[in-house]
Write an enzyme that holds these catalytic residues in place. Structure first.
Site, PDB file in Angstrom:
ATOM      1  N   PHE A   1       0.860  -1.190   0.000  1.00 40.91           N
ATOM      2  CA  PHE A   1       0.000   0.000   0.000  1.00 40.91           C
ATOM      3  C   PHE A   1       0.892   1.234   0.000  1.00 40.91           C
ATOM      4  O   PHE A   1       1.594   1.498   0.984  1.00 40.91           O
ATOM      5  CB  PHE A   1      -0.898  -0.044   1.244  1.00 40.91           C
ATOM      6  CG  PHE A   1      -1.935   1.040   1.328  1.00 40.91           C
ATOM      7  CD1 PHE A   1      -3.066   1.004   0.541  1.00 40.91           C
ATOM      8  CD2 PHE A   1      -1.798   2.073   2.249  1.00 40.91           C
ATOM      9  CE1 PHE A   1      -4.043   1.981   0.650  1.00 40.91           C
ATOM     10  CE2 PHE A   1      -2.775   3.049   2.370  1.00 40.91           C
ATOM     11  CZ  PHE A   1      -3.894   3.008   1.570  1.00 40.91           C
TER      12      PHE A   1
ATOM     13  N   THR B   1       2.292   6.895   1.918  1.00 40.17           N
ATOM     14  CA  THR B   1       3.228   7.823   2.547  1.00 40.17           C
ATOM     15  C   THR B   1       4.295   8.306   1.569  1.00 40.17           C
ATOM     16  O   THR B   1       4.790   7.541   0.739  1.00 40.17           O
ATOM     17  CB  THR B   1       3.896   7.147   3.754  1.00 40.17           C
ATOM     18  OG1 THR B   1       2.879   6.758   4.683  1.00 40.17           O
ATOM     19  CG2 THR B   1       4.872   8.071   4.457  1.00 40.17           C
TER      20      THR B   1
ATOM     21  N   GLN C   1      12.084  -3.546  32.661  1.00 46.48           N
ATOM     22  CA  GLN C   1      12.393  -3.169  34.038  1.00 46.48           C
ATOM     23  C   GLN C   1      12.405  -4.383  34.960  1.00 46.48           C
ATOM     24  O   GLN C   1      13.277  -4.520  35.821  1.00 46.48           O
ATOM     25  CB  GLN C   1      11.372  -2.140  34.531  1.00 46.48           C
ATOM     26  CG  GLN C   1      11.781  -1.401  35.798  1.00 46.48           C
ATOM     27  CD  GLN C   1      12.920  -0.432  35.556  1.00 46.48           C
ATOM     28  OE1 GLN C   1      13.257  -0.138  34.413  1.00 46.48           O
ATOM     29  NE2 GLN C   1      13.527   0.045  36.623  1.00 46.48           N
TER      30      GLN C   1
ATOM     31  N   GLY D   1      18.964  -5.641  34.459  1.00 46.08           N
ATOM     32  CA  GLY D   1      20.063  -5.565  33.499  1.00 46.08           C
ATOM     33  C   GLY D   1      19.908  -6.555  32.361  1.00 46.08           C
ATOM     34  O   GLY D   1      20.267  -6.262  31.210  1.00 46.08           O
TER      35      GLY D   1
ATOM     36  N   GLU E   1       0.268   3.473  10.632  1.00 46.58           N
ATOM     37  CA  GLU E   1      -1.204   3.380  10.522  1.00 46.58           C
ATOM     38  C   GLU E   1      -1.874   4.538  11.262  1.00 46.58           C
ATOM     39  O   GLU E   1      -2.998   4.430  11.741  1.00 46.58           O
ATOM     40  CB  GLU E   1      -1.729   2.033  11.064  1.00 46.58           C
ATOM     41  CG  GLU E   1      -1.153   0.831  10.333  1.00 46.58           C
ATOM     42  CD  GLU E   1      -2.115   0.179   9.368  1.00 46.58           C
ATOM     43  OE1 GLU E   1      -3.216   0.699   9.200  1.00 46.58           O
ATOM     44  OE2 GLU E   1      -1.734  -0.836   8.777  1.00 46.58           O
TER      45      GLU E   1
END
Length: 382
Positions: free
Chosen positions: A122, A125, A336, A340, A363
């Site tokens: 599509f 843009t 979180q 680490g 979108e």
């Protein structure tokens, strides 16, 4: 027409097994190579994943919106690039033809799109036209029995592998909805060229690139519905449906992230006990579960309204805004909770955190959804 419950259950079970047994084990290789193996693509075709929303008379499964989002919930539980490969055929790559194509266009393209033999794309843009879709500059000038297309499209999903482009182009200079038309342009058309595949923050394997039209000559029969001026309105209708599809995908991804974070919290020990016993960890799990439940309910409610033939422009925008923002919060909490380890690429949450960021942009950005929602509220009470 809706499937009977037994058939739908069998389909959902098959997709769930496919995701668990085939797609999840292939995630890491996909992230490293950016390539979906051909055997997996063939299995996706056999499952009918390319034709979820295309009518059975054209070889698709013909799912209604409620059924489609339930399948997409399951597809969301793995890397979104897998879904993206089929996603344009399910949504924006086929639905313009479904909604506004001529009988000949439907007969020619929908069976190939439903089978996955043809990948649809599509092309709306542009470098200077994203949220402001009305400002597209790509032009289509009538020349006898043909149109000449000129312009550049940007960030076009599946463009590098597409066989068919639904191209929005300006057929009149005025800034009006009926100045924009849609053309079905095959990938081998002279004058159509592709840019290099984009390098992105996440979603490795979900291919995008520029699509350039340089005096690209297409027959007048390539005009969607063989009628000028319907492109913008058709694209907006397509995006309403696509927003529900993306919302369902975000719910599935959030469920996967919550599951991974919960399993990690049950295993990881600090201060002599599993971190799942700490109330601040529990609060992040609880907030995530509540938001996922809310988003899932929104998706199902909006899908049912659409299936009843109601206008769901506002509901689709609400659902897209909430679900994508929810996914961002759940992804952040999942990282979180992992501490680490969540920042390390050996754990899937690091990849999903990057993948999730896109959904608040494409979108229709969150800010565009806010404008749509506000417009519909003002219209309803004006």
């Amino acid at each position: 027409m809706a499937l009977d419950q037994e058939t739908l259950t069998l389909l959902l079970d098959a997709v769930r097994r496919f995701v668990t047994e085939r797609l999840v084990p292939a995630e890491e290789a996909l992230a490293n190579t950016g390539v979906i193996p051909e055997d997996i693509v063939n299995e996706m075709r056999e499952l009918g994943l390319f034709g979820l929303s295309i009518a059975s008379e054209y070889g698709g499964l013909g799912l209604n919106m409620e059924e489609e989002v339930q399948v997409v919930f399951e597809l969301g539980k793995t890397s979104p690039a897998f879904r993206s490969l089929a996603g344009t055929n399910i949504g924006i790559g086929s639905q313009s033809i479904v909604l506004a194509g001529s009988d000949a266009q439907r007969a020619k393209y929908l069976p190939q799109l439903a089978s996955g033999e043809l990948i649809g794309s599509f092309a709306l843009t542009e470098p200077d036209a994203g949220s402001d879709a009305m400002s597209i500059r790509t032009t289509a000038v009538r020349d006898g029995d043909h149109y000449i297309l000129n312009g550049t499209k940007r960030y076009i999903t599946n463009a590098p592998i597409a066989g068919l482009f639904s191209v929005m182009a300006r057929t009149a200079p005025e800034r009006r909805a009926d100045s924009i038309s849609c053309f079905l342009v095959e990938a081998n058309t002279p004058g159509l060229t592709l840019g290099k595949p984009d390098k992105k923050m996440g979603q490795a394997g979900a291919l995008t690139s520029d699509v350039v039209f340089d005096n690209c000559r297409v027959p007048a029969s390539a005009l969607l519905g063989e009628k000028e001026g319907t492109g913008f309105r058709t694209s907006m209708r397509v995006l309403d449906k696509g927003r529900l599809h993306i919302s369902a995908l975000c719910v599935g991804m959030a469920e996967r992230l919550l599951r991974d974070a919960t399993l990690y919290a049950l295993e990881r020990k600090q201060f002599g006990q599993a971190i799942s016993e700490f109330q601040l960890i529990q609060a992040m799990l609880a907030d995530s579960q509540a938001e996922i439940y809310a988003a899932r309910c929104m998706v199902m409610d909006a899908a049912r309204k659409r299936d009843r033939g109601e206008n769901t422009t506002m509901e689709a925008a609400c659902t897209k805004m909430f679900s994508t923002e929810m996914l961002g919060r759940v992804a952040d909490r999942a990282v979180q909770i992992h501490g680490g380890a969540g920042y390390m690429s050996e754990y899937p949450v690091e990849r999903f955190y990057r993948d999730a960021r896109l959904f608040r942009i494409f979108e229709g950005t969150t800010q565009i959804q806010q404008l749509v929602i506000a417009r519909e509220v003002l219209k309803a009470h004006g």
